[in-house]
Design an enzyme around this catalytic site. Structure first.
Site, PDB file in Angstrom:
ATOM      1  N   ASP A 219      77.143  41.653  85.064  1.00 25.57           N
ATOM      2  CA  ASP A 219      76.773  42.145  83.823  1.00 25.57           C
ATOM      3  C   ASP A 219      78.056  42.296  82.735  1.00 25.57           C
ATOM      4  OD1 ASP A 219      74.029  43.655  82.835  1.00 25.57           O
ATOM      5  OD2 ASP A 219      75.777  44.684  81.811  1.00 25.57           O
ATOM      6  N   ASN A 227      76.476  42.103  69.988  1.00 26.61           N
ATOM      7  CA  ASN A 227      75.261  41.794  69.406  1.00 26.61           C
ATOM      8  C   ASN A 227      75.031  42.695  68.201  1.00 26.61           C
ATOM      9  OD1 ASN A 227      73.684  39.859  70.164  1.00 26.61           O
ATOM     10  ND2 ASN A 227      72.537  41.145  71.791  1.00 26.61           N
ATOM     11  N   HIS A 232      73.043  38.236  66.734  1.00 26.71           N
ATOM     12  CA  HIS A 232      72.559  37.716  67.963  1.00 26.71           C
ATOM     13  C   HIS A 232      73.002  36.158  68.273  1.00 26.71           C
ATOM     14  CE1 HIS A 232      70.367  40.935  67.038  1.00 26.71           C
ATOM     15  NE2 HIS A 232      69.505  40.391  66.296  1.00 26.71           N
ATOM     16  N   ASP A 236      74.558  35.232  71.848  1.00 23.10           N
ATOM     17  CA  ASP A 236      73.894  34.205  72.729  1.00 23.10           C
ATOM     18  C   ASP A 236      75.202  33.442  73.259  1.00 23.10           C
ATOM     19  OD1 ASP A 236      71.263  35.328  72.353  1.00 23.10           O
ATOM     20  OD2 ASP A 236      70.892  33.614  71.153  1.00 23.10           O
ATOM     21  N   GLU A 262      71.744  39.814  79.622  1.00 24.49           N
ATOM     22  CA  GLU A 262      72.955  39.668  79.948  1.00 24.49           C
ATOM     23  C   GLU A 262      73.524  39.936  81.347  1.00 24.49           C
ATOM     24  OE1 GLU A 262      71.774  42.386  78.223  1.00 24.49           O
ATOM     25  OE2 GLU A 262      72.967  43.868  78.388  1.00 24.49           O
TER      26      GLU A 262
END
Ligand code: C2E
Length: 352
Positions: A219, A227, A232, A236, A262
């Protein structure tokens, strides 16, 4: 899988439903893209279904409904419908090809039997031929019939060639569709559906052959902070970065997948915990060693770190139980301060 909503509805109700979908999307601050529209349509059809629950969870957690999230949800909850449509199309083409080949073969049969009759007739005529002229007529007739059947055979061969090519094209297309349905669009890693299926198969094989199997979950640390701070699109990119490092680690027979927003998972067949621990440590240090930059402004994003947990398949254990233990190991990494790898078995031994 969400209950099938009447998406092909025609009539005044269709506008009502579409308006409701748009209103709810606007209220939730979600862009009316075609994928989001389709997701919401299914969500409204069955708010308590798995898709509805996941959408509500995302909204309640205040998580942004990015394109990546939409793609993930679509891959997880909508693919079967699309896939079956593609398969139906392919089935139709296959049907057409088979009918055409069957007709061509039936015709070839008929031609061959006609040719047989011509040969039998010619043989009788030859026996009774009184003069060279009548013999020549018989031979000319035979030559014409032979040329005709040769041409028919060549036509049939061409038809079969075309069909073989069409079927090969179809097979390739279906293979691509199958790959797309199993791939996460943002990272190109396997998606959760592909991962779940593969894990089940690996667990079964490991039990059957008495071999090792280790599962890791990974993770990205403080992803929400990325973010919120950088937007965003940058979030990404961070996901793509981690995925690219994991993808390099997970060459076949290993398999890496994007398991959630994620979160990633990696299957290590035939490997023991020590090898997996070392591989994950390499990934962890490689990821943390690089400082990313925001492409639009060149701002320094700083280092990305990951937490990981891994567990080795125990005797008789199910895939779900293994995943649960790997998840617990991941949480131990998070609680232990992040940017670390935890082995479920070592943690258990230490706690005992
Ligand atoms: P991508 O942008 O599609 O880049 C794919 C690969 O192209 C990168 O793999 C890297 O090998 C090469 N590449 C692209 N841009 C550059 C560059 O400016 N300099 C150098 N030296 N190589 C470049 P890599 O490094 O494994 O990254 C995979 C993905 O991770 C990238 O896909 C991108 O989405 C993300 N990423 C990696 N580093 C950064 C970064 O510093 N900033 C941002 N915003 N994203 C990054």
């Amino acid at each position: 899988m969400a209950k099938v909503v009447e998406t092909t509805l025609r009539g005044p109700e269709a506008y009502g439903l579409a308006r409701r979908v748009l209103d709810e999307m606007e209220a939730a601050g979600v862009w009316p893209t075609p994928v989001n529209f389709e997701l919401w349509l299914h969500h409204l059809g069955e708010p308590e279904g798995p898709l509805g629950q996941e959408i509500r969870r995302i909204l309640a957690a205040g998580e942004p409904f990015t394109e990546a999230v939409s793609d993930m949800l679509a891959a997880e909850y909508l693919p079967r419908g699309r896939l079956s449509e593609e398969i139906r199309d392919a089935g139709r083409v296959l049907d057409r090809e088979l009918t055409s080949v069957a007709t061509a073969i039936a015709k070839a049969h008929k031609n061959q039997s006609e040719y047989g009759q011509v040969l039998a007739g010619a043989s009788a005529d030859m026996e009774g031929a009184a003069s060279p002229e009548s013999l020549r007529t018989v031979v000319d007739g035979l030559a014409t019939a032979t040329r005709k059947v040769q041409k028919q055979n060549a036509d049939l061969e061409k038809r079969l060639d075309a069909s073989t090519r069409e079927v090969a094209r179809l097979r390739e297309h279906l293979e691509q569709v199958r790959r797309d349905a199993m791939t996460d669009a943002l990272t190109n890693l396997a998606n959760r559906k592909a991962f779940d299926e593969h894990l089940e198969a690996c667990v079964e094989a490991a039990h059957r052959d008495g071999r090792d199997l280790v599962l890791a979950v990974v993770d990205i640390d403080h992803f929400k902070r990325f973010n919120d701070t950088w937007g965003h699109q940058t979030g990404d990119q961070v996901i793509r970065y981690v995925a690219s490092v994991l993808g390099r680690l997970a060459r076949t027979p290993r398999m890496a997948a994007r398991y959630g927003g994620e979160e990633f998972a990696v299957i290590f067949p035939n490997e023991d915990s020590a090898t997996v621990e070392a591989a994950l440590e390499d990934v962890r240090t490689e990821i943390a060693s690089r400082s990313l930059r925001r492409r639009s402004t060149d701002d320094e994003l700083g280092a990305v770190t990951i937490s990981a947990g891994h567990a080795r398949l125990a005797r008789g254990e199910t895939a779900a139980a293994l995943l649960g233990r790997a998840d617990e190991a991941l949480y131990a990494s998070k609680h232990g301060g992040r940017n670390r790898v935890t082995c479920a078995e070592s943690a258990q031994r230490a706690a005992a």
